[in-house]
Design an enzyme around this catalytic site. Structure first.
Site, short mmCIF file in Angstrom:
data_model
loop_
_atom_site.label_atom_id
_atom_site.label_comp_id
_atom_site.label_asym_id
_atom_site.label_seq_id
_atom_site.Cartn_x
_atom_site.Cartn_y
_atom_site.Cartn_z
N HIS A 160 -5.84 -20.06 -11.17
CA HIS A 160 -5.32 -20.93 -10.11
C HIS A 160 -4.12 -21.64 -10.69
O HIS A 160 -4.09 -21.96 -11.88
CB HIS A 160 -6.31 -22.02 -9.71
CG HIS A 160 -7.61 -21.56 -9.14
ND1 HIS A 160 -8.65 -21.15 -9.92
CD2 HIS A 160 -8.04 -21.48 -7.85
CE1 HIS A 160 -9.67 -20.83 -9.13
NE2 HIS A 160 -9.34 -21.01 -7.88
N ASP B 60 -22.36 -18.75 -10.06
CA ASP B 60 -21.34 -18.01 -10.81
C ASP B 60 -21.85 -17.50 -12.16
O ASP B 60 -21.23 -17.75 -13.20
CB ASP B 60 -20.10 -18.91 -11.03
CG ASP B 60 -19.28 -19.09 -9.77
OD1 ASP B 60 -19.24 -18.18 -8.94
OD2 ASP B 60 -18.67 -20.18 -9.62
N HIS C 115 -21.18 -15.10 -3.31
CA HIS C 115 -20.91 -15.61 -1.96
C HIS C 115 -21.65 -14.78 -0.92
O HIS C 115 -22.12 -15.31 0.09
CB HIS C 115 -19.41 -15.60 -1.66
CG HIS C 115 -18.59 -16.44 -2.60
ND1 HIS C 115 -17.21 -16.43 -2.61
CD2 HIS C 115 -18.95 -17.31 -3.57
CE1 HIS C 115 -16.76 -17.27 -3.53
NE2 HIS C 115 -17.80 -17.81 -4.14
N GLU D 59 -16.86 -11.65 -3.42
CA GLU D 59 -17.62 -12.22 -4.55
C GLU D 59 -19.11 -12.12 -4.20
O GLU D 59 -19.58 -12.81 -3.27
CB GLU D 59 -17.22 -13.68 -4.80
CG GLU D 59 -18.04 -14.27 -5.94
CD GLU D 59 -17.54 -15.61 -6.44
OE1 GLU D 59 -16.31 -15.80 -6.55
OE2 GLU D 59 -18.39 -16.47 -6.70
N ASP E 59 -14.88 -10.21 -7.19
CA ASP E 59 -15.13 -11.27 -8.17
C ASP E 59 -16.54 -11.03 -8.70
O ASP E 59 -17.53 -11.56 -8.17
CB ASP E 59 -15.03 -12.66 -7.50
CG ASP E 59 -13.66 -13.27 -7.67
OD1 ASP E 59 -12.77 -12.57 -8.20
OD2 ASP E 59 -13.47 -14.44 -7.29
N ASP F 159 -23.87 -21.77 -5.42
CA ASP F 159 -23.02 -20.83 -6.13
C ASP F 159 -23.15 -21.09 -7.64
O ASP F 159 -22.60 -22.07 -8.14
CB ASP F 159 -21.58 -21.09 -5.65
CG ASP F 159 -20.61 -20.02 -6.06
OD1 ASP F 159 -21.03 -19.04 -6.66
OD2 ASP F 159 -19.41 -20.19 -5.78
#
Ligand code: XUL
Ligand code: CO
Length: 457
Positions: free
Chosen positions: A122, A330, A292, A289, A317, A328
């Site tokens: 980002h 991850d 998600h 992802e 992702d 989430d």
């Protein structure tokens, strides 16, 4: 994503001991491929052999792995209940430009030792935000000059960049969908710079993830206007991309919720419907992802498959969650059945390029050792390598495919062929039933399909 916590302490340590040219991952050499290595050998690849040609392409080209900068180089292990647990040797506790450069050098040492060819970031991960947009952009210019240099030196390429349109308080009510046009204009200006940076660093894709594009209560929200405004900004993106000659593929990453209660980009099919409603479907694909996807209440591979069958799967992702938790997490993808299902789809669509498998994943806040950064990525890369090998075997033997084909055999002739082509009528179907009566029941054989899949995993 909680990699945006402020630094733990403001006390700046001298960067003298970790300046340019210094090694941060001392004692770790380039990770090697060692098939048949023992269970406790976790700093080697046992399945991922980057240059091995499999099904006409190198494993590296099939898998197109990338490391994400936010979790791996900005993650500090904080959560809503706890302070940071992770301290990295290149962090001096400040958000200075000097620290940003040092972090970037550490990242490229990591990419090189891991043998990974792509990275993602980002805008706000790599360079601190200034007092004004001009200052912020000049920080980005300086940092991306260094990134360009490091990319040229190491051969590591940019899979995608994206704009952080969710962390700053100005975006609390949304970015492209904010009720205040001033904020929407700010988001658009930030995206403009993001596209310029994508072009500068030859990004192969550019991602939009709308964590704040949604609502908490319908009562204060003009949904129609918000969707229209988002489409307007995305149209500006398409125009500006063309104007500056940026060739990266544009991607939208669906997520149903978190941080917003409801996000407009709920899942793959919702995004595809949005793109078609606004005539944008030629210009965007989907970055799925799986964490998600499971948050949206679907099985792990669901969105990958749905996007792919619609010709809209752009990139992945590659992470996983803990569906029992409902948020989430991850996590690194370590489940070989999941990676097999994903790679089966990737194989069936002929690859992912220019997309890839981006590890939008973070080590647990309890995994504080520097080696955990390597072990997590190596384990996930090996899981996907196994997924690829399994998928190739499934395709070569063709058993599953043949079973599915036979299940639909009735569409190959007669009224079935006409239904498939779209040339039948309700009257014709009625005549058919009058002539042939009730259909015979056919078993779906779910357990048989599951057993066949297990044979390969
Ligand atoms: C948030 C998420 C983001 C996007 C990029 O859940 O996945 O990191 O991938 O903004
Ligand atoms: Co993501």
């Amino acid at each position: 994503m909680s990699a945006f916590a402020p630094p733990r302490s403001k006390k700046a340590r001298s960067s003298g001991s970790h300046g340019s040219g210094n090694e941060f991952f001392k004692g770790i050499e380039k990770i090697e491929y060692k098939p048949g290595a023992g269970a406790d050998e976790v700093m080697v690849f046992k399945h991922y052999n980057a240059s091995e040609v499999i099904n006409g392409r190198t494993m590296q080209d099939w898998l197109r792995f990338s490391v994400c900068f936010w979790h791996t180089f900005r993650g500090v292990g904080s959560d809503p209940f706890g302070f940071p647990t992770i301290q990295r040797p290149w962090e001096d506790g400040t958000d200075s430009m000097e620290n940003a450069k040092q972090r970037l050098r550490a990242a490229f040492e990591f990419f090189t030792k891991l043998g990974i060819k792509y990275w993602t970031f980002h805008d706000r991960d790599i360079a601190p935000e200034g007092q004004t947009l001009e200052e912020t952009n000049s920080n980005l210019d300086e940092i991306t000059d260094l990134a360009k240099e490091l990319m040229e030196q190491t051969g590591v390429k940019l899979l995608w960049n994206t704009c952080n349109l969710f962390a700053h308080p100005r975006y609390m009510n949304g970015a492209m969908t904010n009720p205040d046009a001033h904020v929407v204009a700010y988001a658009a200006a930030q995206i403009k710079k993001g596209l310029e940076i994508g072009k500068k660093l030859n990004a192969e894709n550019f991602v939009f993830w709308g964590g704040r594009e949604g609502y908490f209560t319908i009562l204060n929200t003009d949904i129609r206007s918000e969707l229209d405004h988002m489409a307007s900004v995305l149209r500006m993106v398409v125009e500006y991309k063309k104007k500056i000659g940026f060739t990266g593929q544009l991607l939208i990453e669906p997520k149903p919720k978190e941080p917003s209660r409801h996000q407009y980009d709920y899942d793959a099919m919702t995004v595809i419907a949005f793109l078609h409603s606004y005539g944008l479907q030629e210009h965007f694909k989907i970055n799925v992802e799986p964490n998600h996807t499971t948050l949206a209440g679907h099985p792990y591979e669901h969105d990958v498959v749905m996007a792919s069958v619609c010709g809209m799967l752009g990139s992945i992702d590659s992470n996983t969650g803990s569906p029992d938790l409902g948020w989430d997490t991850d996590q690194f993808p370590m489940d070989v059945k999941n990676t097999t299902m994903v790679m089966k789809t990737v194989l069936e669509q002929g690859g992912l390029a220019p997309g890839g498998l981006n590890f939008d994943a973070k080590v647990r806040r309890e995994s504080t050792h520097l080696n955990d950064m390597f072990i997590s990525h190596i384990g996930a890369m090996d899981s996907f390598a196994r997924g690829l090998r399994n998928a190739v075997k499934i395709a070569e033997e063709g058993i599953l495919m043949k079973m599915v084909q036979e299940r639909y055999a009735s569409f190959e002739s007669g009224v079935g062929a006409k239904i498939a082509k779209g040339s039948s009528t309700l009257e014709e179907c009625e005549d058919f039933i009058k002539k042939y009566g009730d259909p015979e029941p056919h078993s779906g054989h779910q357990e048989m399909y599951e057993s066949v899949l297990n044979h390969y995993v």
